[in-house]
Design an enzyme around this catalytic site. Structure first.
Site, PDB file in Angstrom:
ATOM      1  N   GLY A 206       0.816  -1.210   0.000  1.00  0.00           N
ATOM      2  CA  GLY A 206       0.000   0.000   0.000  1.00  0.00           C
ATOM      3  C   GLY A 206       0.844   1.252   0.000  1.00  0.00           C
ATOM      4  CB  ALA A 207       0.674   4.276   2.114  1.00  0.00           C
TER       5      ALA A 207
ATOM      6  N   GLY B 283       4.655   1.181  -0.281  1.00  0.00           N
ATOM      7  CA  GLY B 283       5.316   0.773  -1.514  1.00  0.00           C
ATOM      8  C   GLY B 283       5.323  -0.730  -1.694  1.00  0.00           C
TER       9      GLY B 283
ATOM     10  N   GLY C 251      -2.967  -3.439  -7.115  1.00  0.00           N
ATOM     11  CA  GLY C 251      -2.109  -4.618  -7.024  1.00  0.00           C
ATOM     12  C   GLY C 251      -1.881  -5.267  -8.371  1.00  0.00           C
ATOM     13  CG  ASP C 252      -5.235  -6.578 -10.373  1.00  0.00           C
ATOM     14  OD1 ASP C 252      -4.887  -7.452  -9.554  1.00  0.00           O
ATOM     15  OD2 ASP C 252      -6.405  -6.196 -10.508  1.00  0.00           O
TER      16      ASP C 252
END
Length: 322
Positions: free
Chosen positions: A229-230, A232, A258-259
């Site tokens: 997420g935030a 990285g 995520g993809d």
């Protein structure tokens, strides 16, 4: 060519709310979008945008508007006989980027449906550099189905990437090293499930996430990307571990991020990038997707890999086996 399998595709409907989500309240929507989606489908969309050849295998009727939409978007879609209608997933997005998802299960499949999907993927793998098995399994599919398919694909020249969750992810992990793919892409929560760790601890500590990912590499997986997420992402291979913090991003919707991260890594490897540079591209693509509405799939112009730096993580003691 990047070959994708989406065993449980979805029509992704995104409602952008005018204010915070309030349970039991009457809410107003700023907009509503609908898009043919699913993890593998999203990766194929990103490949088309980047000019990379791709083929998407999925269960759907050839005349379904879902397939028509993908083909109109330039995706070479190879639909296989479905067990029922493509499911609908609903996403509610708040102004601050908070995302709430309501996913339906999908049509129940039997052995014949699964055999047709698997046979189509194995046949096309001869033309592919990467085969991506992505997303949840439909009702009726055994949890071990991806693991079994990885074993079949290891007999081809293509590299295999897997991005799944829950029972399918645990079954794949249990089948290592015999079913080890070339790449796995869990997020922090999924990785924590595998190794029995606290999800928050992994998401807040890239070094801890790398240590946990070494469990999978130690059991035969070629590389592991952990999206945080935030924070990285982290990449672990047999040669080392790297962390790339996410660049400053105004988050609009995390759906598809995520993809997109997985595609960024695949794109970089197709171009012969070093491991740390492939991680940079993964984080750059994921961050770009988070800044787009709905199931936003970045185009190359949306992505700035130069804004992402990857740093090597100091190896620690071997992590315990999962």
């Amino acid at each position: 060519m990047i070959l994708t399998l989406t065993a449980n595709p979805s029509v992704d409907r995104t409602v952008t709310l005018a204010g915070p989500l309030e349970r039991g309240a009457v809410l107003r929507a700023v907009s509503m979008t609908s898009q043919a989606g699913g993890k593998g489908v999203n990766i194929s969309r990103a490949a088309v945008a980047a000019g990379i050849p791709t083929v998407a295998v999925l269960p759907a009727d050839g005349a379904d508007p879902f397939v028509t939409e993908l083909r109109a978007a330039g995706v070479d879609c190879r639909p296989q006989p479905p067990a029922g209608d493509v499911r609908v997933n609903l996403t509610l997005t708040e102004p601050d980027g908070t995302t709430t998802k309501v996913n339906s299960a999908g049509a129940a499949v039997d052995g014949a449906h699964l055999d047709q999907l698997a046979d189509a993927v194995v046949a096309l793998a001869a033309e592919a550099t990467w085969v991506v098995l992505a997303g949840s399994l439909p009702p009726g599919a055994p949890a071990e189905w991806y693991a079994r398919l990885v074993v079949r694909l290891r007999g081809t020249a293509a590299r295999v990437a897997v991005d799944t969750s829950e029972a399918a992810l645990l079954a794949l992990t249990a089948a290592l090293p015999g079913a080890a793919p070339d790449l796995m892409k869990p997020n922090g929560e999924e990785l924590a499930t595998i190794v029995g760790a606290d999800p928050a601890a992994l998401e807040d500590d890239p070094a801890a996430a790398a240590q946990a990912a070494r469990v999978l590499v130690g059991r035969g997986v070629g590389a592991v990307i952990v999206t945080l997420g935030a924070a990285g992402g982290v990449l672990v291979t047999a040669d080392g571990a790297w962390h790339a913090p996410a660049p400053p991003t105004t988050v609009v919707s995390t759906v598809g991020a995520g993809d997109s991260s997985l595609f960024g890594y695949l794109l970089a490897t197709e171009r012969g990038a070093a491991a740390e540079d492939a991680l940079r591209w993964a984080v750059a693509y994921g961050s770009a997707a988070a800044g787009l509405p709905g199931t936003g799939i970045p185009r190359p112009a949306d992505v700035d890999a130069g804004a992402v730096a990857a740093v090597a993580l100091v190896p620690g003691a071997p992590a315990p086996s999962a």
